[in-house]
Write a protein that holds these residues in place. Sequence first.
Motif, PDB file in Angstrom:
ATOM      1  N   ALA A   1      -6.135  -6.082  -9.427  1.00  0.00           N
ATOM      2  CA  ALA A   1      -6.401  -4.680  -9.745  1.00  0.00           C
ATOM      3  C   ALA A   1      -5.225  -4.032 -10.453  1.00  0.00           C
ATOM      4  CB  ALA A   1      -6.714  -3.918  -8.457  1.00  0.00           C
ATOM      5  N   LEU A   2      -4.021  -4.494 -10.156  1.00  0.00           N
ATOM      6  CA  LEU A   2      -2.813  -3.953 -10.798  1.00  0.00           C
ATOM      7  C   LEU A   2      -2.494  -4.665 -12.112  1.00  0.00           C
ATOM      8  CD1 LEU A   2      -0.519  -3.627  -7.634  1.00  0.00           C
ATOM      9  CD2 LEU A   2      -1.660  -1.762  -8.841  1.00  0.00           C
TER      10      LEU A   2
ATOM     11  N   ASP B   1      -6.810 -10.434   0.266  1.00  0.00           N
ATOM     12  CA  ASP B   1      -6.655  -9.016  -0.089  1.00  0.00           C
ATOM     13  C   ASP B   1      -5.482  -8.823  -1.054  1.00  0.00           C
ATOM     14  OD1 ASP B   1      -8.779  -8.237   1.530  1.00  0.00           O
ATOM     15  OD2 ASP B   1      -7.483  -8.037   3.294  1.00  0.00           O
ATOM     16  N   ALA B   2      -4.411  -9.560  -0.822  1.00  0.00           N
ATOM     17  CA  ALA B   2      -3.243  -9.458  -1.712  1.00  0.00           C
ATOM     18  C   ALA B   2      -3.602  -9.916  -3.121  1.00  0.00           C
ATOM     19  CB  ALA B   2      -2.101 -10.296  -1.154  1.00  0.00           C
ATOM     20  N   LYS B   3      -4.385 -10.977  -3.211  1.00  0.00           N
ATOM     21  CA  LYS B   3      -4.823 -11.474  -4.520  1.00  0.00           C
ATOM     22  C   LYS B   3      -5.637 -10.416  -5.264  1.00  0.00           C
ATOM     23  CE  LYS B   3      -7.488 -15.207  -6.656  1.00  0.00           C
ATOM     24  NZ  LYS B   3      -8.299 -16.424  -6.409  1.00  0.00           N
ATOM     25  N   LYS B   4      -6.532  -9.749  -4.550  1.00  0.00           N
ATOM     26  CA  LYS B   4      -7.367  -8.707  -5.171  1.00  0.00           C
ATOM     27  C   LYS B   4      -6.524  -7.534  -5.662  1.00  0.00           C
ATOM     28  CE  LYS B   4     -11.538  -9.785  -2.501  1.00  0.00           C
ATOM     29  NZ  LYS B   4     -12.472  -9.313  -1.446  1.00  0.00           N
ATOM     30  N   ARG B   5      -5.507  -7.157  -4.878  1.00  0.00           N
ATOM     31  CA  ARG B   5      -4.667  -6.042  -5.301  1.00  0.00           C
ATOM     32  C   ARG B   5      -3.858  -6.398  -6.548  1.00  0.00           C
ATOM     33  NH1 ARG B   5      -6.646  -2.233  -5.284  1.00  0.00           N
ATOM     34  NH2 ARG B   5      -4.683  -1.254  -5.949  1.00  0.00           N
ATOM     35  N   LEU B   6      -3.379  -7.617  -6.629  1.00  0.00           N
ATOM     36  CA  LEU B   6      -2.640  -8.039  -7.817  1.00  0.00           C
ATOM     37  C   LEU B   6      -3.537  -8.020  -9.054  1.00  0.00           C
ATOM     38  CD1 LEU B   6      -0.508 -10.975  -6.363  1.00  0.00           C
ATOM     39  CD2 LEU B   6       0.384  -8.850  -7.319  1.00  0.00           C
TER      40      LEU B   6
ATOM     41  N   GLN C   1       0.826  -1.208   0.000  1.00  0.00           N
ATOM     42  CA  GLN C   1       0.000   0.000   0.000  1.00  0.00           C
ATOM     43  C   GLN C   1       0.864   1.263   0.000  1.00  0.00           C
ATOM     44  OE1 GLN C   1      -3.974   0.128   0.528  1.00  0.00           O
ATOM     45  NE2 GLN C   1      -3.125  -1.316  -0.951  1.00  0.00           N
ATOM     46  N   SER C   2       2.007   1.195   0.658  1.00  0.00           N
ATOM     47  CA  SER C   2       2.923   2.340   0.681  1.00  0.00           C
ATOM     48  C   SER C   2       3.486   2.610  -0.707  1.00  0.00           C
ATOM     49  CB  SER C   2       4.063   2.081   1.668  1.00  0.00           C
ATOM     50  OG  SER C   2       3.575   1.937   2.994  1.00  0.00           O
ATOM     51  N   TYR C   3       3.863   1.539  -1.406  1.00  0.00           N
ATOM     52  CA  TYR C   3       4.327   1.723  -2.787  1.00  0.00           C
ATOM     53  C   TYR C   3       3.219   2.306  -3.666  1.00  0.00           C
ATOM     54  CZ  TYR C   3       8.636  -0.923  -1.925  1.00  0.00           C
ATOM     55  OH  TYR C   3       9.873  -1.332  -1.464  1.00  0.00           O
ATOM     56  N   GLU C   4       2.002   1.825  -3.473  1.00  0.00           N
ATOM     57  CA  GLU C   4       0.884   2.361  -4.244  1.00  0.00           C
ATOM     58  C   GLU C   4       0.614   3.818  -3.868  1.00  0.00           C
ATOM     59  OE1 GLU C   4      -2.463   0.010  -5.637  1.00  0.00           O
ATOM     60  OE2 GLU C   4      -1.923  -1.506  -4.120  1.00  0.00           O
ATOM     61  N   GLY C   5       0.839   4.174  -2.627  1.00  0.00           N
ATOM     62  CA  GLY C   5       0.700   5.560  -2.207  1.00  0.00           C
ATOM     63  C   GLY C   5       1.695   6.459  -2.917  1.00  0.00           C
TER      64      GLY C   5
ATOM     65  N   ASP D   1       5.331  -7.206  -5.889  1.00  0.00           N
ATOM     66  CA  ASP D   1       6.236  -8.151  -5.236  1.00  0.00           C
ATOM     67  C   ASP D   1       5.820  -8.381  -3.782  1.00  0.00           C
ATOM     68  OD1 ASP D   1       7.713  -8.406  -7.541  1.00  0.00           O
ATOM     69  OD2 ASP D   1       9.283  -7.002  -6.927  1.00  0.00           O
ATOM     70  N   ALA D   2       5.430  -7.300  -3.104  1.00  0.00           N
ATOM     71  CA  ALA D   2       5.003  -7.431  -1.707  1.00  0.00           C
ATOM     72  C   ALA D   2       3.733  -8.266  -1.598  1.00  0.00           C
ATOM     73  CB  ALA D   2       4.778  -6.049  -1.099  1.00  0.00           C
ATOM     74  N   TYR D   3       2.757  -8.001  -2.476  1.00  0.00           N
ATOM     75  CA  TYR D   3       1.514  -8.771  -2.458  1.00  0.00           C
ATOM     76  C   TYR D   3       1.761 -10.233  -2.834  1.00  0.00           C
ATOM     77  CZ  TYR D   3      -0.666  -4.126  -2.464  1.00  0.00           C
ATOM     78  OH  TYR D   3      -1.040  -2.830  -2.162  1.00  0.00           O
ATOM     79  N   SER D   4       2.639 -10.451  -3.796  1.00  0.00           N
ATOM     80  CA  SER D   4       2.948 -11.813  -4.239  1.00  0.00           C
ATOM     81  C   SER D   4       3.598 -12.625  -3.121  1.00  0.00           C
ATOM     82  CB  SER D   4       3.873 -11.783  -5.461  1.00  0.00           C
ATOM     83  OG  SER D   4       3.228 -11.196  -6.571  1.00  0.00           O
ATOM     84  N   LYS D   5       4.446 -11.959  -2.326  1.00  0.00           N
ATOM     85  CA  LYS D   5       5.115 -12.675  -1.243  1.00  0.00           C
ATOM     86  C   LYS D   5       4.116 -13.156  -0.198  1.00  0.00           C
ATOM     87  CE  LYS D   5       9.204 -12.512   1.696  1.00  0.00           C
ATOM     88  NZ  LYS D   5      10.419 -11.759   2.076  1.00  0.00           N
ATOM     89  N   ILE D   6       3.047 -12.405   0.007  1.00  0.00           N
ATOM     90  CA  ILE D   6       2.000 -12.864   0.924  1.00  0.00           C
ATOM     91  C   ILE D   6       1.442 -14.191   0.429  1.00  0.00           C
ATOM     92  CG2 ILE D   6      -0.282 -12.375   1.888  1.00  0.00           C
ATOM     93  CD1 ILE D   6       0.397  -9.395   1.679  1.00  0.00           C
TER      94      ILE D   6
END
Length: 331
Positions: free
Chosen positions: A275-276, A268-273, A219-223, A251-256
């Motif tokens: 969306a990106l 949540d990590a899957k959804k963000r990936l 989320q910080s990178y997206e910010g 990369d952060a979401y994938s590591k989760i």
Amino acid sequence: MSRRISAVILLGALLFCAACTNKKVNNPLANVGSKQPDKVLFDRAMDAMKHNRFDVARMTLQTLINTYPDSEFIARAKLAVGDSWYAEGGTAALAQAEIEYKDFETFFPNMPEAAEAQLKIANIHYQEMEKPDRDYTHAKRAEDEYRALILQYPDSKLVPEAKQRLMEVQEVLGEREFEIGRFYFLRQSYPAAIARLASLVERYPLYSGADEALYTLGQSYEGEVTILRSKPFNETQKAQAIEAYTRRAADAYSKILTRYPVMNRAEDAKKRLEALHRPVPTATQAAIAQNKAEEDSRHTTGMVTHVIRGFQKHPDVARASKVGEPPLVDP
């Protein structure tokens, strides 16, 4: 009449002096008539410690050390001096115990008891360790000392205990780093948040909130991407920077999903990936089993215990993993 009074005074003075002369001195060597006087002294010291007479125990042990430097009890006596301070407790006594244990390791590095001395040094700082939002000096010292035991005495039977304590200490240090990173994130100080959170997930992979830390990192990178989009900037350089931050977020979401697939933030990590528009990785069965074992080993604190813990100095380490290998060096 005056002569009689003088005689009485003189006689009293002589009796007093005689009494002082005959008074027993509290000498540890008194009544040591055994063929093994060093053993007698050692046993006396142990008995004194058993009855919490720590000063007497230390004086007796020091007498043994100074009087019989070649005794077979020398090593045990030096270790027992540290134990007397350790058992006495209190900040000053524990500090003195650490000095004595360090001395023991210096003089007897190859004895099995050297690992015991090192464990007690680590335990001193573990006992003094405070909550994540307080002074972390003792937590860091405990981490260093448990690591030292595991690295210096890898064959010691005390290594499993040291590893478990190390995981508990690293849970506290991990929570501290996460709270600082989250503080920066909530204030949109994304570079500071990224620095803290990226370091956390590398240094403490067994931290119970690793998935939350990685999600907040993403989320910080997206910010940072959002801020970049709103600023006038060279379009080519802006596009490159946005792509770099987006890739790091992914990369952060994938590591989760690959390292912590059974934890709360996986969906949540899957959804963000998605969306990106990034690939969604699938965890291996080994990774799932590993993460499940870690999560199953953690304990939760009941409401009553949680309230009581709020009034205590020592942190709650129930969420620390009971399985896995704690990192022994910083990345």
